[in-house]
Design an enzyme around this catalytic site. Sequence first.
Site, short mmCIF file in Angstrom:
data_model
loop_
_atom_site.label_atom_id
_atom_site.label_comp_id
_atom_site.label_asym_id
_atom_site.label_seq_id
_atom_site.Cartn_x
_atom_site.Cartn_y
_atom_site.Cartn_z
N GLU A 158 0.83 -1.20 0.00
CA GLU A 158 0.00 0.00 0.00
C GLU A 158 0.87 1.25 0.00
O GLU A 158 0.55 2.24 -0.67
CB GLU A 158 -0.90 0.03 1.24
CG GLU A 158 -1.95 -1.05 1.29
CD GLU A 158 -2.75 -0.97 2.56
OE1 GLU A 158 -3.93 -0.55 2.48
OE2 GLU A 158 -2.22 -1.31 3.64
N TYR A 168 -15.15 26.69 0.07
CA TYR A 168 -15.08 25.24 -0.05
C TYR A 168 -14.00 24.78 -1.01
O TYR A 168 -13.51 23.66 -0.89
CB TYR A 168 -16.44 24.62 -0.38
CG TYR A 168 -17.20 25.25 -1.51
CD1 TYR A 168 -16.89 24.97 -2.82
CD2 TYR A 168 -18.26 26.11 -1.24
CE1 TYR A 168 -17.61 25.53 -3.86
CE2 TYR A 168 -18.98 26.68 -2.27
CZ TYR A 168 -18.65 26.39 -3.58
OH TYR A 168 -19.36 26.95 -4.60
N GLU A 203 -8.06 6.16 9.92
CA GLU A 203 -8.55 6.90 11.09
C GLU A 203 -7.66 8.11 11.37
O GLU A 203 -8.16 9.19 11.67
CB GLU A 203 -8.58 5.98 12.32
CG GLU A 203 -9.59 4.85 12.24
CD GLU A 203 -9.09 3.58 11.56
OE1 GLU A 203 -9.73 2.53 11.74
OE2 GLU A 203 -8.07 3.62 10.83
N LYS A 258 -11.83 4.01 1.58
CA LYS A 258 -10.68 3.27 1.03
C LYS A 258 -11.24 2.08 0.24
O LYS A 258 -11.25 0.95 0.72
CB LYS A 258 -9.78 2.82 2.18
CG LYS A 258 -8.46 2.23 1.76
CD LYS A 258 -7.61 1.93 3.01
CE LYS A 258 -6.29 1.32 2.62
NZ LYS A 258 -5.45 1.04 3.81
#
Length: 118
Positions: free
Chosen positions: A22, A52, A72, A98
């Site tokens: 990864e 934004y 997280e 993910k």
Amino acid sequence: MSDLINITGITATGFHGVLPKERSDGQKFIVDAQLKVNLKNLKDNLGKTVNYAAVAELINGHIVGDPVLLIETLAENIAKSILKEFKRVGQVTITVHKPQAPIPVAFSDVSVQIVFKR
């Protein structure tokens, strides 16, 4: 304060994850942000709301930036940065998706949602 700005589907390649593959190959991450702001009496003035586009750029910077092990942690870092940079935001909800997580069974998405208040 119950007014919301929603930004959904910010997508970029990041190198976050626990597994070496990864961190070397990267993968797609998708982030949604919900910002609680007071949108009353704006009088069409950008300075009285949250830009934004700038929030989206900040989020993208975290996705493509320094890798972390856990989504997280990525969500927490994004939330803290938004509250630090955008003083008009009273609460932020960040969802990190993910969809290519290394899970050995069929699935459509993995996501983590975190809420931070001022």
